[in-house]
Scaffold this active site. Sequence first.
Site, PDB file in Angstrom:
ATOM      1  CG  ASP A  16     -14.935 -14.962  -9.367  1.00  5.65           C
ATOM      2  OD1 ASP A  16     -16.017 -15.694  -9.288  1.00  5.65           O
ATOM      3  OD2 ASP A  16     -14.863 -14.410 -10.035  1.00  5.65           O
ATOM      4  CG  ASP A  18     -20.120 -14.419 -12.492  1.00  5.36           C
ATOM      5  OD1 ASP A  18     -20.247 -14.189 -13.601  1.00  5.36           O
ATOM      6  OD2 ASP A  18     -20.449 -14.673 -11.964  1.00  5.36           O
TER       7      ASP A  18
END
Length: 454
Positions: A16, A18
């Site tokens: 991922d 963020d």
Amino acid sequence: MSEYLSLSDCDVIGFDLDHTLCRYHLKETSRLIYESFTRFLVEHKGYDKDLLNLTPADWDFCFKGLVVDLDDGNLVKLAEDGTVLRATHGTNDLSTEEIIKHYGPKREWKHYNSLNTSFTRSAKYYYYDNYFDLPGALLCGRVVDMLNKRGKEVNSDFWKDMVAAIDHNYNTSAFKEDAGTYFPSVKRDPGRYLQPCSDSVKAWLRSMKNAGKVLLLITTSHGDYCRLICEHILGKDFEELFDVIITNALKPGFFSLVPQQRPFRTLVNDVEESEGLPSLDKPGWYSQGNWPHLHQLLKTMTGKPEPKVVYFGDSMRSDMYPASSFGKWETVMVVEEMEGEGVPRANQAQAEPTEKKGKFEAQGMKAPSAASEQWGSYFVDAYGGGGGDQESQKLTWCCHCIHQYSAMAIPSVEHIADLPLDYKFPRFSPDKPCTTGYYPRPPDSLLKRCQSLS
């Protein structure tokens, strides 16, 4: 299943973006997000301007893992079995007696089974599980306080305004159109909010690629924002580090929905093509999409019928639960709260930039990842049944989910970037103490609980 997780045994390594690959300066970002949500309520919905005024002490309320009950404006912290450990009405603590009055003598939160088995959104509650919406928990509490002060009824109507504020700041076109407060601020001064990856993280990503691993980046951020972040944290040549980049992935639906509901799309100048792709036949940068089509591509790229994937993420709802339950991937959860409980930061140079430390720093604003005076520890909490019952230490629901849906937990990728790829990480296991599975060490509250039980 082996007792250990080793990256060298995996074919595909996914991230991922963020709060996983990209660490934010949490204090700066949280203030910006709070301001951007609140400005919308004040300017577009006529809410009290006073909501914009915060003291550093107010930030103690900001705590990941809270659930807001939309019908009555209560926020609750849950134990692993769904009992209410602590609760507030707005930002004001409820006493043990008030909790029992609201939730019965066993303190059972009635929506627990729905939340615990599906993590889906609901019209009845909202679960704060990532730093992008977390400042909304503080705002939500303060809005309930304001409604009470004005003698207005608290019901789920106020929530429609909260959702509109989130949408206004984060919607598809906000970045391009400079709409809202959030994106324009980050574009103007990315260094104020984003922490560049260290050289060791960049070398680590390259070493995995050189070892023949397929590298994936899957983010719900849109293409234009993803590009800004990656150029800032990894450099202009960031695309060379990844075989497949998927933006606007709309997790958790990316993992749970069938391909017809959400085909992959190609991008031209960071804008999605309107026509969906029937399948994914080569590496590259795509938008939206679904797990089954990606799975087919990974089989082709690795030449294996069931490629072994490990995926790093920070959100239980968007990353851990769907990737492990639907994708059958190995998952590693990035839990910044570990740093609030005795685990040293991997790289002290990554602390908040000193020249940016304003009055909030001087007066002691709590980082949203630190333990809270009002809410206690993210991992463990004391629970007394009331009526003179013995107080016991319970795992929080968030901590229980980490053990259930991830192979291991780390405070940041920085913490493991210097280790050899064949390093064997002990995994979480129901047969082992609950402290096994945290690297480089368990959080203080879990260590204390284990010692008190032994």
